[in-house]
Write a protein that holds these residues in place. Structure first.
Motif, short mmCIF file in Angstrom:
data_model
loop_
_atom_site.label_atom_id
_atom_site.label_comp_id
_atom_site.label_asym_id
_atom_site.label_seq_id
_atom_site.Cartn_x
_atom_site.Cartn_y
_atom_site.Cartn_z
N THR A 149 33.42 -19.89 -20.33
CA THR A 149 33.73 -18.61 -20.96
C THR A 149 33.33 -18.68 -22.42
O THR A 149 33.71 -19.60 -23.14
CB THR A 149 35.23 -18.31 -20.86
N ASP A 150 32.53 -17.70 -22.85
CA ASP A 150 32.10 -17.71 -24.26
C ASP A 150 33.22 -17.16 -25.14
O ASP A 150 34.30 -16.77 -24.66
CB ASP A 150 30.80 -16.94 -24.45
N ASN A 176 33.57 -14.49 -26.54
CA ASN A 176 33.89 -13.09 -26.31
C ASN A 176 34.59 -12.87 -24.97
O ASN A 176 34.84 -11.73 -24.56
CB ASN A 176 32.61 -12.23 -26.35
N LYS A 180 33.35 -13.65 -22.06
CA LYS A 180 32.41 -13.38 -20.99
C LYS A 180 32.15 -14.65 -20.20
O LYS A 180 31.93 -15.72 -20.76
CB LYS A 180 31.10 -12.83 -21.56
N TRP A 203 30.17 -17.32 -18.00
CA TRP A 203 28.79 -17.79 -17.84
C TRP A 203 28.77 -18.84 -16.73
O TRP A 203 29.46 -19.85 -16.80
CB TRP A 203 28.28 -18.39 -19.14
#
Length: 782
Positions: A521-522, A524, A526, A528
């Protein structure tokens, strides 16, 4: 009465004679002080105005190129660089009493006046000495008619006498031969010997020296390329003169005159010859001006930043515009006769260019052409729609000189498009040499985009000396330099940088993880989820070393989850990657655009115990007199701790010995200790291979001009198939040439405690690598 007439005649004769002598004296005195005609200042006679091309010299002493204005490719050579036969031929033919006169040969002048002026004999010979001819070359403009030329003669006589005062006979001959224009941009004897015979002036044979001296009478009339037999006759006349002067025997003369006039003619073209991309990069670097933002396009912000840094920190960048001659003027690369001693080895450069040609031209390009044959989208990817292909071609059309010329003439867009669809005669590139054909400019754009491109660089990882530099497949047709000019995504070749960070943070090559799909998880929020082409050992425990050895994306993502992308980006810049890099988790799979030159410098870290070396292209520069006016040294930067560097060396060697780089051993049978890494970007757009031995680090990129031009199948598009073979062929050639001093027996210097990175794993209490950097990895980059 008769006696009075005789006395009067004698008085009149002597009066006229004395008056004539006085008039001649006054004439020459007026010329000498500049009252009549042009008399160059004394300082010009002491240092004649002359301009010489600058030479590019390889580390093994070969002249691999020169820089000159298009009309003047003169390269300065000293008298000692001349063949004795060349000097003898010149004196015997042009000025047999050269050693005896002081600029004017009275006997020769008188003979010319009687035979040519009075008796009108064309074969009466000329009265000009070598010194007078030099005076004409240096200071006389072209005459428009016979009378104008006649008035130039007395001025040349005075200048010739002055030249004899300031120079030795050897210097006069040397200046004459350095100045003479032998046609085909071969100005000066150095260029002439190279253009016509592929030699240096010192190695010319007697008959070759006689040929060039014969051309001095009239190079257009005695042109050996267009008028071979006529020039051969002139050569034989020179040989006769040499025999008459006693320089050669009658038997030698007869034998030499029977020889045909054989040339090794090669017109000087700066787009051809060895290392053209390197020579152009060097030219642009040396002549760079201080960066000014207004001279850069809006999208060139990063380029402006990099050039600004180079101006301040790189002594070679803009050297000509930073340094001045003794007269206060900046150095001129095209006229100052500089000798630029480079690190390029002409033999290794030749091997690199051959390796690119053999793999790309003879093997990979035919595979690519077969794959795309008959496809409407060729040479682009099958994923592109017809409209997207047209957009790319239209953009390329707008970048051509033909389009710019049409637009400048006022043509409308629709008219220009129609013109681009009309077939015209043109010369196009093929790997077997240029071909003349009938093709529309629009089709030629698409045709040339169908050729795969490549770039290769090799350097010494200890001193940064760049040994080979191949910026593309053919400089005549594809002038974009992919070593230092272009950047492409680096794919899996980025992974060793991430593994290096892991080693600094205390992770061991022998640490294990569960080989399953990773989800990150980045910042932000999101998600991946990286894909993985490796289907081996799914659901099993695998080591970190295994992950790098097999270029496994899941192991890489696992490491990224343990590390900070911000810290990773700082490490990437420490490795020498200069572009903007977003600190996102996906960066670990090679999304940044990087040049081949940057990658080779970065990988020197692994061969050099954690010390990165900047590429060094030039070691020194000399002026035309042989004085060293600049020295250049290597710049180094510590990137990794000793512990981390030896762990990385161990893992990167395993890539070659049993991983994705295994073709080096199996196909190319190279046994040398070696580390390396393959790389392939999404859709096979970019193929990479980085390889290093104890004393040589190299990098190769292969891809299309557009990212959408690539193999549709990974079988051919992956780094191991597209890029690795260039490196393999190059190293085979290097090891086969024993004169280079490289051996497959060379070993990496590895302390005993680092021979097995996992030997002390169980006893570690402190994460290895951090003990040298109190405060951890973040402190290291402050």
């Amino acid at each position: 009465m008769a006696s009075k007439v005789t006395k009067g005649f004698l008085i009149l004769f002597w009066s006229l004679f004395i008056a004539g002598i006085a008039a001649v004296y006054m004439l020459f005195a007026a010329i000498a002080n500049g009252s009549i005609g042009y008399m160059p200042p004394v300082e010009q006679l002491e240092n004649p105005i002359d301009k010489y091309a600058s030479q590019v010299i390889s580390s093994d002493g070969k002249t691999i190129g020169s820089y000159a204005h298009s009309s003047d490719n003169r390269i300065f050579v000293t008298y000692n660089d001349l063949s004795p036969d060349l000097v003898k031929a010149l004196i015997a033919t042009e000025d047999i009493r050269f050693a005896e006169h002081s600029g004017i040969d009275a006997i020769g002048l008188f003979r010319a006046i009687i035979k040519r002026g009075i008796l009108m004999q064309k074969s009466g010979g000329g009265g000009s000495t070598i010194t007078q001819q030099l005076a004409k070359q240096l200071f006389s403009p072209s005459a428009d008619n016979f009378m104008e030329r006649l008035f130039q003669k007395p001025i040349e006589w005075v200048i010739a006498v002055q030249l004899e005062r300031y120079y030795t006979k050897e210097e006069i001959i040397n200046m004459y031969l350095n100045k003479f224009d032998f046609l085909y941009n071969a100005v000066g004897i150095q260029s002439a010997a190279s253009v016509y015979f592929g030699k240096t002036p010192k190695t010319l044979s007697i008959e070759e020296a006689a040929t060039l001296v014969g051309m001095c009478k009239n190079p257009s009339y005695f042109n050996p390329v267009r008028r071979n037999e006529r020039t051969r006759g002139r050569r034989n006349t020179v040989l006769d003169q040499m025999q008459k002067a006693g320089y050669i025997t009658p038997a030698e003369c007869d034998s030499l005159k029977k020889l045909p006039l054989k040339l090794r003619f090669k017109r000087i073209d700066h787009k051809e010859g060895l290392a053209p991309y390197f020579r152009e990069y060097l030219r642009m670097t040396l002549t760079a001006k201080k960066p000014n933002r207004k001279n850069y396009a809006s999208w060139q912000e990063q380029k402006f930043k990099e050039d600004s840094v180079s101006w301040e920190t790189n002594p070679l960048y803009g050297w000509c515009n930073k340094n001045k001659r003794a007269d206060g003027e900046f150095y001129n690369l095209y006229t100052d006769g500089l000798k630029i001693y480079t690190t390029i080895d002409s033999r290794m450069q030749k091997y690199a260019e051959e390796a690119v040609r053999e793999h790309i031209g003879e093997y990979l390009q035919p595979q690519f052409t077969r794959e795309k044959k008959g496809r409407s989208y060729a040479p682009f990817s099958r994923d592109l729609r017809a409209g997207e292909v047209d957009t790319i071609l239209m953009r390329a059309m707008h970048q051509t000189d033909r389009y710019r010329s049409m637009k400048k003439s006022g043509m409308k867009e629709e008219e220009m498009r129609k013109e681009f669809q009309k077939p015209v005669e043109m010369r196009v590139f093929t790997w077997d040499g240029p071909v003349d054909t009938l093709m529309s400019p629009w089709d030629s754009i698409r045709y040339h985009k169908g050729f795969l491109r490549s770039a290769f660089m090799s350097m010494d990882p200890h001193n940064g000396h760049v040994k080979a530099y191949v910026g593309g497949i053919d400089y005549n047709y594809f002038q974009y330099d992919m070593v230092n000019g272009g950047r492409r995504q680096i794919g899996s070749t980025i992974k060793p940088y991430l593994y290096s960070l892991a080693m600094i943070e205390g992770i061991s090559p022998c640490d294990e993880m569960l080989h399953v799909q990773q989800q990150l998880t980045d910042e932000n929020g999101k998600l991946w989820i990286p894909r993985n082409s490796n289907k081996k050992r799914i659901g099993e425990m695998v080591s970190i070393q295994w992950g790098l050895q097999n270029s496994d994306n899941w192991v890489t993502a696992y490491l990224m989850s343990k590390l900070s992308p911000y810290t990773f980006v700082r490490l990437l810049h420490s490795f020498g990657l200069k572009g903007e890099i977003d600190p996102v988790v996906s960066v670990c799979l090679g999304t940044p655009d990087v040049s081949v030159g940057e990658m080779v410098s970065a990988y020197s870290t692994f061969a050099n115990q954690g010390i990165r070396v900047e590429p060094l292209y030039v070691t020194r520069i000399e002026d035309s007199y042989g004085n060293t006016i600049a020295n250049f040294t290597t710049q180094v930067n510590e990137v990794l701790t000793e512990d981390a560097s030896f762990k990385m060396l161990h893992m990167l060697r395993s890539v070659i010995d049993g991983g994705t780089g295994g073709r080096i051993r199996g196909r190319y049978h190279i046994k040398a200790p070696m580390g390396g890494k393959t790389g392939t970007t999404q859709n096979n757009s970019d193929a990479w291979f980085m390889g290093f031995t104890p004393n040589l680090v190299s990098g190769c990129w292969v891809g299309g001009e557009e990212r959408s031009i690539h193999f549709d199948r990974m079988e051919w598009g992956q780094g191991a198939a597209s890029a690795l073979p260039v490196y393999g062929l190059f190293m085979q050639k290097v090891y086969a040439d024993k004169s280079l001093g490289y051996s497959e027996e060379e070993e990496f210097e590895i302390p005993e405690q680092y021979m097995d990175p996992c030997a002390n794993k169980s006893s570690e209490s402190t994460p290895q690598g951090q003990e040298n950097y109190p405060g951890g990895i973040d402190k290291m980059f402050e």
